[in-house]
Scaffold this motif. Structure first.
Motif, short mmCIF file in Angstrom:
data_model
loop_
_atom_site.label_atom_id
_atom_site.label_comp_id
_atom_site.label_asym_id
_atom_site.label_seq_id
_atom_site.Cartn_x
_atom_site.Cartn_y
_atom_site.Cartn_z
N VAL A 139 39.76 8.18 83.05
CA VAL A 139 39.73 9.11 82.13
C VAL A 139 40.57 10.36 82.89
CG1 VAL A 139 38.78 11.30 81.25
CG2 VAL A 139 37.63 8.97 81.00
N ASP A 140 41.49 10.86 82.66
CA ASP A 140 42.52 12.11 83.17
C ASP A 140 41.84 13.37 82.96
OD1 ASP A 140 44.13 10.05 84.07
OD2 ASP A 140 45.94 10.86 82.94
N VAL A 141 41.43 14.10 84.03
CA VAL A 141 40.80 15.29 83.76
C VAL A 141 41.63 16.40 84.30
CG1 VAL A 141 38.82 16.77 84.66
CG2 VAL A 141 38.48 14.40 84.70
N VAL A 142 42.02 17.10 83.08
CA VAL A 142 43.12 18.09 83.23
C VAL A 142 42.51 19.61 83.48
CG1 VAL A 142 45.15 19.18 82.26
CG2 VAL A 142 44.65 16.66 81.83
N ASN A 143 42.62 20.18 84.41
CA ASN A 143 41.93 21.73 84.60
C ASN A 143 43.20 22.77 84.97
OD1 ASN A 143 39.36 20.86 84.85
ND2 ASN A 143 39.60 19.95 86.84
N GLU A 144 42.81 23.66 84.55
CA GLU A 144 43.62 24.72 84.89
C GLU A 144 42.98 25.59 86.04
OE1 GLU A 144 45.74 27.97 81.99
OE2 GLU A 144 43.74 28.88 82.70
N VAL A 145 43.74 25.76 87.06
CA VAL A 145 43.17 26.17 88.45
C VAL A 145 43.93 27.70 88.54
CG1 VAL A 145 42.90 26.11 90.95
CG2 VAL A 145 42.45 24.04 89.32
N SER A 146 43.12 28.71 88.74
CA SER A 146 43.61 30.02 88.95
C SER A 146 43.24 30.49 90.10
CB SER A 146 43.11 30.97 87.89
OG SER A 146 43.53 30.43 86.71
N VAL A 147 44.09 30.79 91.21
CA VAL A 147 43.89 31.19 92.69
C VAL A 147 44.08 32.70 92.60
CG1 VAL A 147 44.44 30.98 95.06
CG2 VAL A 147 44.77 29.04 93.49
N GLU A 148 42.70 33.38 92.98
CA GLU A 148 42.69 34.87 92.81
C GLU A 148 43.00 35.41 94.15
OE1 GLU A 148 39.48 35.54 89.47
OE2 GLU A 148 38.76 35.34 91.35
N ILE A 149 43.39 36.63 94.43
CA ILE A 149 43.55 37.26 95.78
C ILE A 149 42.42 38.09 95.85
CG2 ILE A 149 45.22 38.43 97.24
CD1 ILE A 149 47.40 37.29 95.75
N ASN A 150 41.71 38.18 97.03
CA ASN A 150 40.65 39.37 96.97
C ASN A 150 41.41 40.70 96.99
OD1 ASN A 150 38.24 40.48 97.33
ND2 ASN A 150 37.93 40.08 99.54
N PHE A 178 53.49 26.73 98.28
CA PHE A 178 52.97 25.37 98.34
C PHE A 178 52.02 25.35 99.24
CE2 PHE A 178 57.33 23.66 97.11
CZ PHE A 178 57.00 23.61 95.87
N LEU A 179 51.64 26.34 100.31
CA LEU A 179 50.65 26.03 101.17
C LEU A 179 49.38 26.59 100.39
CD1 LEU A 179 48.70 26.26 103.66
CD2 LEU A 179 49.63 28.44 104.02
N THR A 180 49.53 27.78 99.34
CA THR A 180 48.31 28.02 98.46
C THR A 180 47.94 26.87 97.53
OG1 THR A 180 49.30 30.43 98.32
CG2 THR A 180 47.52 29.69 96.84
N LEU A 181 49.13 26.11 96.96
CA LEU A 181 49.10 25.01 96.22
C LEU A 181 48.24 23.81 96.86
CD1 LEU A 181 49.43 23.66 93.48
CD2 LEU A 181 51.60 22.78 94.36
N ALA A 182 48.57 23.57 98.08
CA ALA A 182 47.90 22.61 98.89
C ALA A 182 46.68 22.82 99.29
CB ALA A 182 48.84 22.54 100.26
N LEU A 183 45.96 24.13 99.21
CA LEU A 183 44.76 24.32 99.51
C LEU A 183 43.82 24.29 98.23
CD1 LEU A 183 45.12 27.79 101.58
CD2 LEU A 183 44.30 25.29 102.52
#
Length: 224
Positions: free
Chosen positions: A196-207, A134-139
């Motif tokens: 307008v609802d903007v629906v995005n797919e967010v992918s969080v990568e790890i270096n 949830f920290l990653t999500l909150a960021l």
């Protein structure tokens, strides 16, 4: 093949079997009753409004045209051409132990796998502490730069509201001290009267990793 088409095909096959097979004696009434029950079930299913919703060829009343404001319509037209495109790629952000500890203090989630580096080094399969999912999500607002007042991607909007999430997954943990970044793809636009609802797919990568830390489908409501 739709549900209705599937049921129609099953009925057709059953009727063909009756034509080609010579059924005698006491089995006739049973099979005849089975055929009648099948036809009745098919008719009831085709008249079920739920089936109508999932069958694009099923007749139903046309929907009334949606009335939206000129501002919302202009916004929709502008961004609709970018559907299924990557609209943002962020910078790397390091999640250190101090950040993890602060999140643990705020949420009360002080499980040792997050907050005890010594124990995590000895007992965790990852060999160190990891960030809360949830920290990653909150960021995500920070990682997508959506809270940067100097770089507003929707300057025409009167107000932006985080409307929620359709789905979230945490495929792989983020080890303390790792850097992450977000990539955003626009996947849907849902217009309303003045928003307008903007629906995005967010992918969080790890270096340094081929695995993703988080994949979230976010919904941002843009008001006009």
């Amino acid at each position: 093949m739709s549900v209705v088409e599937f049921l129609k095909e099953k009925e057709r096959v059953l009727r063909e079997q009756f034509k080609t097979v010579d059924i005698k004696g006491r089995f006739d009434p049973q099979l005849r009753n089975l055929s009648e029950r099948f036809s009745e079930t098919l008719g009831n299913t085709m008249n079920n409004p739920w089936v109508g919703k999932i069958n694009p060829f099923f007749e139903r009343e046309p929907e009334l045209p949606r009335i939206i404001s000129p501002e919302a319509q202009a916004f929709y037209n502008k961004w609709h051409q970018h559907l299924d495109e990557e609209v943002y790629s962020g910078c790397w952000h390091t999640i250190g132990q101090e950040c993890i500890n602060q999140f643990a203090d705020v949420t009360g989630d002080k499980q040792w796998i997050h907050t005890d580096p010594e124990r995590a080094a000895n007992e965790s399969p990852f060999g160190c502490t990891i960030a809360h999912g949830f920290l990653t999500l909150a960021l995500i607002p920070k990682l997508t730069d959506s809270v940067n007042l100097q770089n507003n991607p929707y300057p025409e909007a009167r107000m932006l509201v985080n409307y929620g999430l359709n789905q979230v997954r945490f495929p792989y943990p983020v080890k303390a001290g790792s850097s992450v970044r977000a990539r955003t793809k626009l996947i849907n636009l849902i217009p309303a009267k003045r928003s307008v609802d903007v629906v995005n797919e967010v992918s969080v990568e790890i270096n340094g990793s081929s695995r993703l830390a988080c994949v979230a489908e976010t919904v941002l409501r843009v008001y006009f």
